[in-house]
Design a protein around this motif. Structure first.
Motif, PDB file in Angstrom:
ATOM      1  N   ARG A 278       0.772  -0.981   0.367  1.00 19.70           N
ATOM      2  CA  ARG A 278      -0.131  -0.134   0.232  1.00 19.70           C
ATOM      3  C   ARG A 278       1.140   1.059  -0.128  1.00 19.70           C
ATOM      4  O   ARG A 278       1.682   1.121   0.876  1.00 19.70           O
TER       5      ARG A 278
ATOM      6  N   ASP B 213      -0.683  -6.019   7.973  1.00 20.86           N
ATOM      7  CA  ASP B 213      -1.231  -5.972   9.391  1.00 20.86           C
ATOM      8  C   ASP B 213      -0.748  -6.711  10.174  1.00 20.86           C
ATOM      9  O   ASP B 213      -1.425  -7.216  10.131  1.00 20.86           O
TER      10      ASP B 213
ATOM     11  N   GLU C 126      -4.347  -6.322  13.196  1.00 16.63           N
ATOM     12  CA  GLU C 126      -5.431  -6.854  12.698  1.00 16.63           C
ATOM     13  C   GLU C 126      -5.722  -8.368  13.219  1.00 16.63           C
ATOM     14  O   GLU C 126      -6.495  -8.733  12.476  1.00 16.63           O
TER      15      GLU C 126
ATOM     16  N   TYR D 206      -1.831 -13.525   4.071  1.00 13.70           N
ATOM     17  CA  TYR D 206      -1.936 -12.390   2.878  1.00 13.70           C
ATOM     18  C   TYR D 206      -3.174 -13.078   1.894  1.00 13.70           C
ATOM     19  O   TYR D 206      -4.446 -12.110   1.493  1.00 13.70           O
TER      20      TYR D 206
ATOM     21  N   ASN E 218       3.743  -4.486   8.871  1.00 12.93           N
ATOM     22  CA  ASN E 218       4.224  -4.831   7.693  1.00 12.93           C
ATOM     23  C   ASN E 218       4.403  -6.173   8.382  1.00 12.93           C
ATOM     24  O   ASN E 218       6.221  -5.752   9.315  1.00 12.93           O
TER      25      ASN E 218
ATOM     26  N   GLU F 272      -5.604 -10.802   2.412  1.00 11.60           N
ATOM     27  CA  GLU F 272      -5.854  -9.036   1.076  1.00 11.60           C
ATOM     28  C   GLU F 272      -4.516  -8.994   2.492  1.00 11.60           C
ATOM     29  O   GLU F 272      -4.599  -7.236   1.522  1.00 11.60           O
ATOM     30  N   ARG F 273      -4.186  -8.602   3.788  1.00 11.11           N
ATOM     31  CA  ARG F 273      -3.207  -7.501   4.444  1.00 11.11           C
ATOM     32  C   ARG F 273      -2.055  -8.367   4.983  1.00 11.11           C
ATOM     33  O   ARG F 273      -2.534  -9.497   5.535  1.00 11.11           O
TER      34      ARG F 273
END
Lengths: 166, 102
Positions: free
Chosen positions: A81, B93, B96, B86, B27, B90-91
């Motif tokens: 991102r 972090d 989360e 992922y 990340n 789809e993240r």
């Protein structure tokens, strides 16, 4: 490299630390990975100044060669991102920097005040001496590490494998 | 020649930078990279002690070889977990991942 002078040490230390700080602060992960490679190369130079030439070669092969490529592949396999800084740092990030500075200060003071038993002259193990240590006295840890690597490879393949659609 | 304490200070600084990255960044791939940085700091300390200590040459460097192998295993598993995460959401972090929170 006996008699390695202190001013040169500062340059080598800068080659290690500055890319590391940049790596944490870059938003683009590819930039971070490049900075990490620079820092790992600096660590290899530090090993050379400490008479550990074999380890410097291993550092270049394993970290700069293999692990960086693995990390670059992981970065390219995922979508990155872009945007504001808060997307890249935690909410508690404002406290992390002073905490890290305090950690460095405490570690530095504790390590700096220790009483160390210096060798009369720097140790310079040859590759033959190292391999004798590794395959005689430390043979069991060596074999155990190979088992750890095998399990890790199997686990990584299993984790990263795409699951079949049901 | 450079005193041992200088190398230990360098290792402490590198370890702190890695710890900063682990705590501050979101990340998961960058967290794994920072863990590698911390392992490198430990390696510097081990090689420095090995170079200056009086217990015979190469003892510390054997440890570093084993740390290198464990670091390779750790980064492989860590990145595989990142890729799996992922795929799932789809993240990337780390903050989360709170599914187990009541």
């Amino acid at each position: 490299m006996n008699g390695f002078s202190t001013p040169l040490f500062y340059i080598v230390a800068a080659v290690v630390i500055i890319p590391a700080v940049l790596m944490v602060s870059f938003r683009n992960l590819i930039y971070s990975a490049i900075a990490m490679i620079a820092s790992f190369t600096g660590v290899a130079i530090v090993f050379i100044t400490l008479n550990a030439e074999l380890l410097a070669a291993a550092q270049l092969l394993i970290y700069v060669g293999a692990i960086s490529i693995l990390i670059l592949f992981a970065i390219m396999l995922t979508k990155q991102r872009s945007g504001e800084l808060r997307l890249f740092f935690h909410r508690q990030a404002w406290a992390a920097l002073p905490a890290a500075v305090i950690l460095a200060a405490v570690l530095g003071v504790v390590l700096g005040r220790g009483k160390y038993n210096y060798a009369p002259k720097p140790q310079n193990p040859t590759t033959a001496q190292l391999s004798r240590l590794l395959f005689n006295q430390y043979a069991l840890p060596f074999e155990l590490v190979s088992l750890v690597l095998l399990v890790a490879i199997a686990g990584a393949v299993l984790l990263a494998k795409r699951e079949k659609r049901r | 020649m450079t005193p041992l304490q200088y190398y230990l200070a360098l290792a402490a600084a590198l370890f702190a930078v890695g710890a900063w990255g682990v705590v501050a960044r979101r990340n998961i791939i960058l967290v794994v990279m920072c863990l590698e940085l911390m392992l490198n700091a430990v390696n510097i300390a081990l090689v420095a002690f090995s170079n200056y200590s009086a217990i015979g040459p190469g003892r510390g460097e054997v440890f570093v070889f084993i740390v290198l192998a464990v670091a390779a295993a750790e980064v492989a598993v860590g990145l595989a977990i990142g890729i799996a995460m992922y795929r799932l959401r789809e993240r990337l972090d780390v903050d989360e991942l709170d599914d187990l929170k009541g």
